[in-house]
Design a protein around this motif. Sequence first.
Motif, PDB file in Angstrom:
ATOM      1  N   ARG A  88       9.167  -9.573   2.345  1.00  0.00           N
ATOM      2  CA  ARG A  88       8.608  -8.834   3.495  1.00  0.00           C
ATOM      3  C   ARG A  88       9.563  -8.955   4.678  1.00  0.00           C
ATOM      4  O   ARG A  88       9.646 -10.002   5.325  1.00  0.00           O
ATOM      5  N   ILE A 381      -3.967   1.609  -3.688  1.00  0.00           N
ATOM      6  CA  ILE A 381      -3.666   0.382  -2.952  1.00  0.00           C
ATOM      7  C   ILE A 381      -2.623  -0.399  -3.744  1.00  0.00           C
ATOM      8  O   ILE A 381      -2.867  -0.823  -4.873  1.00  0.00           O
ATOM      9  N   THR A 385      -3.366  -7.063   2.379  1.00  0.00           N
ATOM     10  CA  THR A 385      -2.807  -6.976   3.733  1.00  0.00           C
ATOM     11  C   THR A 385      -2.391  -8.351   4.250  1.00  0.00           C
ATOM     12  O   THR A 385      -2.689  -9.374   3.656  1.00  0.00           O
ATOM     13  N   GLY A 386      -1.702  -8.341   5.397  1.00  0.00           N
ATOM     14  CA  GLY A 386      -1.251  -9.593   6.011  1.00  0.00           C
ATOM     15  C   GLY A 386       0.147  -9.956   5.537  1.00  0.00           C
ATOM     16  O   GLY A 386       0.922  -9.083   5.129  1.00  0.00           O
ATOM     17  N   ASN A 389       1.710  -8.589   2.300  1.00  0.00           N
ATOM     18  CA  ASN A 389       2.041  -7.169   2.162  1.00  0.00           C
ATOM     19  C   ASN A 389       3.572  -7.009   2.083  1.00  0.00           C
ATOM     20  O   ASN A 389       4.304  -7.883   2.511  1.00  0.00           O
ATOM     21  N   ASN A 391       6.820  -4.227   2.848  1.00  0.00           N
ATOM     22  CA  ASN A 391       7.197  -2.942   3.455  1.00  0.00           C
ATOM     23  C   ASN A 391       7.978  -2.116   2.451  1.00  0.00           C
ATOM     24  O   ASN A 391       9.196  -2.181   2.374  1.00  0.00           O
ATOM     25  N   PRO A 441      -7.114  -5.245   8.041  1.00  0.00           N
ATOM     26  CA  PRO A 441      -6.914  -4.155   7.082  1.00  0.00           C
ATOM     27  C   PRO A 441      -7.452  -2.849   7.652  1.00  0.00           C
ATOM     28  O   PRO A 441      -8.467  -2.851   8.355  1.00  0.00           O
ATOM     29  N   LYS A 442      -6.748  -1.780   7.379  1.00  0.00           N
ATOM     30  CA  LYS A 442      -7.225  -0.451   7.791  1.00  0.00           C
ATOM     31  C   LYS A 442      -8.569  -0.193   7.103  1.00  0.00           C
ATOM     32  O   LYS A 442      -8.739  -0.522   5.931  1.00  0.00           O
ATOM     33  N   ASN A 472      -9.808  -3.611  -0.635  1.00  0.00           N
ATOM     34  CA  ASN A 472      -8.633  -4.270  -0.088  1.00  0.00           C
ATOM     35  C   ASN A 472      -9.042  -5.424   0.809  1.00  0.00           C
ATOM     36  O   ASN A 472     -10.117  -5.394   1.398  1.00  0.00           O
ATOM     37  N   GLY A 474      -7.306  -9.273   2.961  1.00  0.00           N
ATOM     38  CA  GLY A 474      -6.080  -9.956   3.352  1.00  0.00           C
ATOM     39  C   GLY A 474      -6.336 -11.156   4.231  1.00  0.00           C
ATOM     40  O   GLY A 474      -7.459 -11.658   4.305  1.00  0.00           O
TER      41      GLY A 474
END
Length: 758
Positions: A88, A381, A385-386, A389, A391, A441-442, A472, A474
Motif C-alpha cells: 500500500r 469488492i 478497507t483501512g 486496502n 491502491n 468504509p464507503k 465490506n 475494515g
Amino acid sequence: MSAAAVLSCAPKGDPQLGKDSLDKVVAAMTLEEKAHLVIGTGMAGSSGEAPVVGETRNLVPGAAGTTYPIPRLGIPAIVLADGPAGLRINPLREGDANTYYCTHFPIGTLLASTWNTELVEQVGQAIGNEVLEYGTDVLLAPALNIHRNPLCGRNFEYYSEDPVVSGKTAAAYVRGVQSNGVGTSIKHYALNNQETNRMKNDVRVRPRAVREIYLKGFEIAVKESQPWTVMSSYNFVNGVYTSESKDLQTTMLRDEWGFKGMVMTDWFGGADAAAQMWAGNDMLQPGRPGQFEDIVEGVRSGRLSEADLDRNVRRVLELIVKSPRFKGYEFSNKPDLKAHAAVTRQSAVEGMVLLENNGVLPLASEISRVAVFGTTSYDFIAGGTGSGNVNRAYTVSLLEGLRNAGYAIDAELEKTYTKYIKEETERLNPKSDDPMAMFMPKIRAGEFVPSAGLLDKMVRANDVAIITLGRNSGEFLDRKVADFTLTEQESGMIEAVCAAFHEAGKKVVVILNIGGVIETASWKNLPDAVLLAWQAGQEGGNSVADVLKGVANPSGKLTMTFPVRYEDHASSRNFPIDMAFGMFGKDKDAEPQRNVDYTEYEEGIYVGYRWFDKQGLEVSYPFGYGLSYTRFEWSEASVKPSRGETAVRVKVTNTGKIPGKDVVELYVAAPQGELDKPVKELKAYAKTRELQPGESQLVTLKVKNSELASYDESASAWVTDAGHYDFMLGSSSRDIRATLCAEIRGGSEKTNALSFDK
Ligand code: BGC
C-alpha cells in the motif's frame, strides 16, 4: 537516498554501519541518536514530530513509516509499508507522470482458504517483488489474529479460527515475501481480536487459551519462517499493554520461540516509551512527540537501562543492514504488474469455497445469456478497507468478468442497476468534513427486490440468473449483527429471483463477495449453487467467471465455521455488539465498560469448531468444508507412530470426470486426562496436486508428539498425555472419512510462568 550516498558523505573517522562492527557503531552513538533510532520519523498528516533529515517520510509516498537515518554513521532510513493483500503506497506523485499502482491480491481469509501453503508462498513472492521494486524494505504483513468472533472488522485480513491454519499460512506468506530479500512484520501480536476501542481494550484471558489458541499461530510462524519483524498489538492483555509486556516481547517471542528479529509497535500503540523499550519492543512507530524525551529522560534517570536501549538499537541496526535500501538496491518502480495480475487471478480461484451445487456449476456450454442481480455484481469488492486496502489500478467486477468470459449480460438489468447504484451511493455518502470519514468504509448501495414485471422479462430473456451479495469492513469498526444477517431486501431479492427462474426451469447461482462470515442457513437451499468468492483482489470478477465457466475447479475449504445463528458462537456473549464508532475511554472516572474497556475471553480455548463440537451444535457449514466439481475417494488410510512423531497416510483418487485438487485435514482427539480436551483439533493438513480423473496421490501428514500437548496452567507446562489418540482424516471437521488409533508416549515441557497469567 541509497546507502552508498549516505556512506560517501560521512565525515572521516566515524564508524560506519556495514563496514565496522555493530559494537563500534553503537558505541559511537550519542544517547540522542539512539533514542531517535528506536522511534520512527512521524507520519505525514499526523501530529508526529517534524520530519527529519532528507524528508524520509517521502522516500516512498504513502508508505506507513520510515526509520531514522544517521548519515554520519552510514545509517540510512528504511521504509515500512502495509499491508496483507499487497503493497500500500500512493499510486500518484505530485509532478510525476508515472503511476505507482500495486496489485491487489486476494484477502488473507481467501489465501488461507486455499489450504495450499505452496500457493500462498508463491503469492507472497509476487507481493514481495512489488515491495522490492517500489523501494520499500519491510511489508507490514501478514496479519494472523484468530477469528474469535465473526464480527471483528478486520477478520478479512486474518486467516482462521484455528491456530494451525493461521500459523502455517502466515509462515508460507513470510517465506514467499522474504525470498525477495525484503522483510515482513507478523501482526498484531497479540490478541487483537476486536476493533472497538482497539487501542485501550484489555483482553482478560486465561494462559491456556493464550498459548493454545491466540499465540500458537505466531509461534508456528516464527519457528517456520523467521520473519524479520513482529508488530505488537494495541490492546492490553490481562492489564498490560502488549507492547509493554516483557513476557510477550521477550520471554515468549525470543526466549521460548527463538525469534531473532526486531519488534515494532502498531501505529501509535502503547503509552510508556521507556517501558516499551524495557519490554523488548525495539521500535516505536510512527513516532510521537514525547517518546524521544521519555527515552532520553528514562536513561538519564535510571528508569531505563542504557543496556536495554542498546540491545534494541542493535536489533534496529541488524534490520537495516539486511534491507535492500542499505544494500543500495536499485529498484525499478516497474514491477511486472501484468504477471502479478495473472498470479492473483489464478490464486483466487483456489481459495473460493463452493458451498452448494446441485449440478448447475460449472455452467453448461449452452448457457450464454445471464441476468446479473445484486448491486455488488456491478461494484465488486476487491478487499477490505483501512491499512489492509491496496491502491490498485482497477477492480474487475463480476459483470466484466462474465463479459470477458464470453457471456452476454442482460443490458436492461445492467442499466437499471448502474443508475440505481450511482444515485444511492451519492445519497448515502454525502461530502463530509469529519477527518475520520476517510477511514470509514464507503456506505454501499443496498439491494432492492426486482419487480414482478422486471423479473418476468429477465426470465424470458436469459438462460441463468446470478446474484451477488456483498459485505465490506475494515479497521476501527467491528461489523454489526445486521451485517451478519441478510437485509429484508437481500432475502426478498433471493426469494423473488429464485421463484421466478425456477418456475421457468432456469437456475440461480449466488456469489458471496464478502470478507467475513454471514448468515446462510435461512436461504442457502433456495438457489442452485452458492459460491463463496471472498474478496478476491483486483481480478475478482475474472476469477469468479473462471470458476463459473469451469476453467478452474474451486478447491477452497472454510477456515472458519459458518454458524446457524450469530449467537451460537461462545464469544458472542463477550463481544462489543453493535457499538457505534467512537474514541472510547476518555472519561477516567466512568465505570469500565464491558467489551469496550475490557473483554472477558470466557470461552477459553473453545473458539470456532472447538466450541461447536463440544456443544454438539448444528452449524450451517462446518470448519474445513468445501465442495468440488469432481469427486475424490480416500483409501488405504494408515497410521505409524514412531519415536516422537506420528505419520498418517491416505491415498486420494480423483474418481470424477474433471481435474481437481483435494484437501486432507488431520484432526486428533486426545485421551481425556486431567485437562479438559476438545473433541478434536486440527493438527496438520495438505492439498493434493491437481489430479486428473483416475489419478491418485499418496498424502502423508506428520504430527510430533509435542504438537499433541495441551497447556497445563497449574504446572506452567505443555503436557502430552500418554495413551490412545484418535487420528481422524477429514474432508471437513464434520466429515471424518477414517479414524485411526495410535498409542502415544507422554511427555511434558516446562515453560516460563508469565506475570500476566492470572
Ligand atoms: C494498523 C496496522 C498497520 C499500521 C500502519 C495501523 O492502524 O493497525 O495494521 O500496519 O496502521 O499503517
